[in-house]
Enzyme design. Structure first.
Site, PDB file in Angstrom:
ATOM      1  N   HIS A 107       0.788  -1.371  -0.111  1.00 21.08           N
ATOM      2  CA  HIS A 107       0.084  -0.071  -0.116  1.00 21.08           C
ATOM      3  C   HIS A 107       0.797   1.054   0.083  1.00 21.08           C
ATOM      4  O   HIS A 107       0.466   2.303  -0.265  1.00 21.08           O
ATOM      5  CB  HIS A 107      -1.080  -0.172   1.111  1.00 21.08           C
ATOM      6  CG  HIS A 107      -0.544   0.498   2.725  1.00 21.08           C
ATOM      7  ND1 HIS A 107      -0.131  -0.514   3.405  1.00 21.08           N
ATOM      8  CD2 HIS A 107      -0.487   1.356   3.006  1.00 21.08           C
ATOM      9  CE1 HIS A 107       0.105   0.153   4.450  1.00 21.08           C
ATOM     10  NE2 HIS A 107       0.235   1.414   4.182  1.00 21.08           N
ATOM     11  N   ASP A 138       0.000  -7.428   1.770  1.00 20.03           N
ATOM     12  CA  ASP A 138       0.588  -5.953   1.853  1.00 20.03           C
ATOM     13  C   ASP A 138       2.131  -5.831   2.049  1.00 20.03           C
ATOM     14  O   ASP A 138       2.833  -5.088   2.588  1.00 20.03           O
ATOM     15  CB  ASP A 138       0.009  -5.538   3.205  1.00 20.03           C
ATOM     16  CG  ASP A 138       0.018  -3.782   3.091  1.00 20.03           C
ATOM     17  OD1 ASP A 138       0.256  -3.294   1.962  1.00 20.03           O
ATOM     18  OD2 ASP A 138      -0.175  -3.114   4.105  1.00 20.03           O
ATOM     19  N   SER A 220       4.599   3.029   7.513  1.00 18.78           N
ATOM     20  CA  SER A 220       4.167   1.771   6.849  1.00 18.78           C
ATOM     21  C   SER A 220       5.407   1.633   5.824  1.00 18.78           C
ATOM     22  O   SER A 220       6.108   2.293   5.115  1.00 18.78           O
ATOM     23  CB  SER A 220       3.053   2.186   5.835  1.00 18.78           C
ATOM     24  OG  SER A 220       1.750   1.907   6.303  1.00 18.78           O
TER      25      SER A 220
END
Lengths: 633, 417
Positions: A107, A138, A220
């Site tokens: 992502h 992910d 992230s």
């Protein structure tokens, strides 16, 4: 107010919170690049003592601190601040090999397109290209260019991570790292083997690590390290709630052990899929985990698993809850064969199950195509997540937006409609193909695997014939003659001829083998013609192989209407196994090669075992190979 | 935004463990929601992070009001630094993880339970945390709407699932004791709870966000006690009935589902219980705090001894002329669910209730020392009081606990002028 100058203590950065943004918009002091909560405490203690001059800090404390500082100073070198090519915001990542392969979140890289810019602690901005993606897990693998000595951390066994262990996260929260110095946040492991449901779409965090080290928007894709600076996971998610999109003490990292399973697949440049057993596990009335549903086309069904069987262990782990089962399922890629033990009527059965894919190819593409919203979007000024029910409105204090100015985070640049011009080095390492994140890397590994094998075996001579003589395990002699047109198997009882057709699945001779003849034909075809002429050959990634430990390079070939898989020893280059799947939902014919010897400059197997379904079909001692060149011109 | 872990997209709040479903399909859902909403607002409305530091841990130091912004740990971090500057506080506990911390965590996790009850809609999570306080299954937790159900479930760290009963609750502290039928359970001895100092490193264990399911043990967070101070319940700022000492933490511990969790030392000694989420209504900030066990020990004993307990057994003698709601002039909200919280819907003017000062929207908590968790139990409890006797009601108004004594006409007649 604090009595402790922010610049000296670096406290503005340690919190990675709102305050950090105002006071330390750009990270200030290069001399104190890394400050954890404790380091700040120790620093403040020191300044306190300097003022008071009374108390001494225990040497053990100082030593622990300096160790921690040293660990972080080393760890930071491998941390990547990921930006999209047009300079927009992205997230974080971590280099894992000296040649520049780095991990991030799907992502994070998704909005960046095929290329990204990566800032590292050395202050340099490196070009990077997408390599492979795992949208369900992910995870993304990217490759940085510009060095062959990128710093990479030691990788830990994340199954050894325990609740209560220290851990620290590094990355680019709130896009603070204008000089690419990562922010460090420190905490403990709050939970292990956590299962987090798919986030509305496709991202499923199975078997993940929960930490209270601050994971904020922008973290992230960044690394979670253990106290020794070893990589244990990739941070990707937090539990955010009514307090807005900032850390509330719950962050999740994808375990590095899961990523190890997927790494070979990610190197393939493909869009990698996760696995399903074709069976659902749930509670029964007595607190056992049982099969509550099973597809009769699944491999698990063919291996004997049935409705209401109790699942005892899976993937080498004891199973005591449905979530525990889902955790295990989530760490394996599609296509792997994984051990499963079940109990029925008091008897235990151990089977090896071939996992099917979760998504169809078109589903995966649909989920992954398009440049969508930025990862972990930072709220626009004035924008706050609104709780349901409009309660917020009622409770919202007068004065509209009372949040301090520091709350107004820099809004990341949205990617422009037109992707930025790719850097030359990226163009050289990128090839678009439907179904792939970057076909360049698939070809790279396909050619590597095949040429390594070919160099050892030197079988790529088109035309002609192969004659293999030897004995079966019962001592009876055989001769096997393979040409482009047919295969003749001579046994003491007589000879049989199998002819190559356009539809290999139409004749799965000999009976009970699952198609040994077409499998042998495909083996020779790949050896003789190579991947370019074989049909459609691609690099699948790595997978385990029955009877071996470790992971093996796998090529997938489509020819004659059947799919075949070729397993290669990654170190030696030997072809260890061929699997030929005549159709979906049918067991393949499996050929295993072993006992490799050098014969006249060729490295060839001396033993060939054939299996179909749950049973061995036969075993051949390959005593003599004769290669005859093509008769014609 | 409901409670859900988020990557980019929002997530459904799915769990293998399905909580008690929301109460739906009832006569007047809007009314019901309003009722439940009121429960939620009144009982678990969050208060805030404005802390008036009456006293700091270091003698002589006075601190003005510290307003934090919404990065919740920030206040505490600031405080941490402040206290770190005070020479009196020497936190010599930093350093590498001690071997055995994992073991401490494991042993502590075994005493922390997951509680599943009512809720599951709006922002009302249907779960919270609790701690075992006796080998036979007494569990200390916070008193909240989650316990407003007859199908309360407790799941131990090892995955064992029990039906639980609300034994009693002390509305003044918003604590409750629930009971499961067990034996030889790992538990905290409240008498062995310790006090902690500002600057001390602590662990917080709870099932925040309901992350742990089945046999997954509670989540663990690491933090430092920023200060032990007085939580001042004030309207519009601190909307909680609790008015007493609290430990303020530098970690974001007070999340959905965390209330009832434990705060322990790094050797596993119990210090405090994590409180409910408290949001400052003025500045939308959140407080991370825990209630010292020494504040709770007495009330827990009282509940176990029968005070603040809902009546279970039939009394030996019933009065000939018991009191009814009509006698008092009280009209409750429609009794639509099994355990409708006894909110006052209307007060008849001139009635004993009106005279005493009870108002619409008051929530009746106690009749005398008896807990009345529902309209039904309130009616039953009144039925045990003679019309000639005064009725003592404890009600929750906003976040204020108020006591009223109601005298019926007959009671007044008994009272000499």
């Amino acid at each position: 107010m604090t009595g402790c100058p922010e610049t000296r203590a670096g406290a503005g950065r340690l919190a990675a919170g709102y305050r950090a943004v105002t006071r330390c918009r750009a990270p200030v002091s290069g001399s104190v690049p890394l400050v954890g909560r404790l380091a700040a405490l120790a620093c403040c203690l020191w300044s306190g003592f300097a003022a008071a001059g009374r108390t001494e800090v225990a040497p053990a404390v100082l030593e622990a601190e300096s160790q921690r500082v040293a660990v972080m100073a080393k760890a930071k070198d491998a941390v990547v601040a990921v930006f999209s090519s047009d300079g927009g915001g992205g997230g974080s990542g971590v280099v894992i090999t000296p040649d520049g392969y780095a991990l991030s979140n799907f992502h994070v890289v998704k909005p960046c397109g095929n290329a990204m810019k990566c800032g590292m602690a050395d202050g340099q901005l490196y070009d990077a290209v997408i390599v492979g993606i795992d949208p369900t897990g992910d995870v993304a693998l990217i490759k940085l260019f510009g060095r062959d000595d990128f710093p990479a951390p030691e990788v830990a066994d994340s199954d050894e991570v325990q609740v209560g262990d220290w851990a620290f996260a590094m990355g680019n929260p709130f896009l603070l790292a204008a000089d690419f110095q990562p922010t460090v946040t420190y905490g403990i492991i709050s939970g292990v083997h956590r299962y987090q449901y798919p986030a509305g779409t496709i991202l499923e965090y199975t078997d993940c690590i929960q930490t209270d080290a601050s994971i904020n928007p922008g973290n992230s894709g960044g690394p979670l390290f253990d106290a020794r600076g070893r990589l244990i996971g990739i941070n990707g998610r937090g539990s955010f709630e009514k307090r807005g999109r900032v850390n509330v003490g719950v962050g999740y990292a994808i375990s590095i052990n899961q990523i190890k399973n997927f790494l070979g697949h990610l190197h393939s440049g493909r869009i990698v899929d996760h696995a399903t057993l074709g069976a659902v596990a749930g509670w029964d009335g007595e607190g056992r985990v049982v099969v509550t549903d099973i597809l009769d086309q699944s491999d698990a069904y063919r291996r004997g698993l049935r409705y209401d069987d109790e699942i005892v262990s899976f993937g080498g782990r004891p199973i005591s809850t449905p979530n525990g089962f889902k955790n295990v399922l989530g760490i394996f890629p599609k296509g792997w064969r994984v051990p499963l033990s079940y109990r029925r009527g008091g008897k235990r059965y151990d089977i090896l199950v071939r996992l099917a894919g979760v998504h169809t190819q078109s589903e995966l593409l649909e989920k992954t195509e398009g440049r969508q919203e930025m990862p972990m979007p930072i709220p626009e000024p004035g924008e706050e997540p609104q709780p349901e029910g409009g309660r917020k409105e009622k409770e919202k204090p007068p004065g509209k937006d009372d949040r301090p100015k520091s709350d107004r985070l820099p809004h990341p640049l949205q990617p422009t409609e037109k992707p930025a011009e790719l850097a030359e080095v990226v163009k050289k390492h990128f090839e678009e193909k439907r179904g792939y994140a970057n076909f360049y890397f698939n070809k790279l590994h396909r050619d590597r695997v095949w040429s390594t094998w070919d160099k050892e075996s030197r079988l790529s001579v088109p035309g002609g014939s192969w004659t293999i003589a030897g004995a079966l395990d019962d001592g009876s002699k055989f001769t096997l003659r393979l040409t482009d047109q047919d295969i003749v198997l001579e046994l003491p009882v007589g000879a049989s001829t199998w002819t190559v057709t356009d539809e290999l699945a139409s004749s799965l001779a000999p009976p009970g083998s699952g198609g040994l003849m077409p499998a042998l034909h495909l083996w020779r075809r790949l050896a003789v013609l190579g991947p370019d002429k074989f049909g459609d050959v691609s690099y699948l990634g790595t997978a385990p192989l029955v009877g071996h430990t470790g992971l093996f390079d796998v090529l997938v070939g489509l020819s004659g209407g059947v799919e075949s898989r070729f397993y290669f020893d990654p170190a030696e280059g030997d072809l260890l196994a061929v699997e030929m799947f005549p159709a979906d939902d049918v067991d393949p014919c499996e050929i295993y090669f072993s006992d490799f010897r050098e014969v006249e400059g060729r490295k060839l197997p001396r033993r060939m075992e054939v299996r179909f379904g749950d049973e061995p079909f036969s075993a051949f001692q390959l005593e003599q190979f004769t290669f005859e060149p093509s008769a014609g011109p | 935004m409901r409670n859900r872990p988020v990557a980019v997209e929002q997530q459904p709040e799915e769990r293998e463990f399905s909580p008690v479903p929301p109460r739906r399909g009832l006569a007047d859902p809007r009314r019901l929601m309003g009722c439940a909403g009121r429960v939620a607002r009144l009982r678990s409305r969050a208060v805030a992070e404005v802390v008036r530091l009456r006293e700091s841990a270091s003698p002589g130091a006075k601190f003005p009001r510290i307003l934090t912004n919404s990065a919740a740990g920030e206040l505490a971090r600031v405080l941490l630094i402040v206290f770190a500057l005070c020479p009196a506080v020497v936190a010599a506990e930093s350093g590498p993880p001690r071997p055995g911390l994992s073991e401490t965590v494991r042993q502590t996790q075994a005493k922390v339970v997951k509680i599943y009850g009512a809720g599951g809609f709006q922002q009302m999570e249907a779960y919270q945390t609790g701690m075992l306080v006796s080998p036979e299954g007494h569990i200390l937790t916070v008193w909240s709407y989650v316990l407003d159900t007859d199908s309360l479930a407790v799941v131990l760290a090892d995955g064992r699932r029990f039906e639980a009963k609300l034994l009693g609750a002390d509305p003044r502290l918003e604590i409750a004791v629930v009971k499961i039928e067990g034996a030889d359970l790992p538990h905290f001895d409240l008498n062995k709870a310790v006090e902690a100092e500002a600057g001390q490193r602590v662990l917080a264990l709870s099932n925040l966000f309901g992350i742990a399911t089945g046999n997954e043990p509670a989540s663990v967070q690491d933090g430092v006690i920023a200060v032990k101070t007085q939580l001042q319940a004030r309207r519009g700022v601190f909307e909680t009935p609790y008015d007493g000492p609290v430990y303020v933490l530098d970690a974001v511990t007070n999340n959905p589902g965390a209330a009832g969790g434990v705060l322990v030392t790094r050797s596993g000694d119990l210090i405090a219980m994590l409180g409910k989420e408290l949001r400052n209504a003025l500045n939308n900030t959140w407080l991370n705090y825990a209630l010292p066990i020494e504040q709770l020990r007495g009330p827990v004993e009282q509940i176990r001894a029968g005070k603040f307990v809902a009546r279970r057994e039939e009394p030996e003698k019933r009065p000939e002329r018991p009191i009814t709601l009509a006698d008092l002039g009280l009209v409750l909200v429609p009794d639509v669910v099994e355990r409708t919280p006894p909110f006052v819907d209307r007060v008849v003017s001139g009635s004993p209730a009106a005279v005493s000062g009870i108002r619409m929207d008051d929530l009746v908590l106690l009749i005398g020392d008896r807990l009345v968790p529902s309209c039904k139990s309130l009616r039953e409890e009144l039925g045990l009081i003679d019309r000639e006797d005064p009725v003592k009601l404890t009600v929750l108004r906003g976040q204020e606990l108020l006591e009223f004594e109601l005298h019926t006409e007959d009671a007044k007649a008994q009272t000499p002028p």
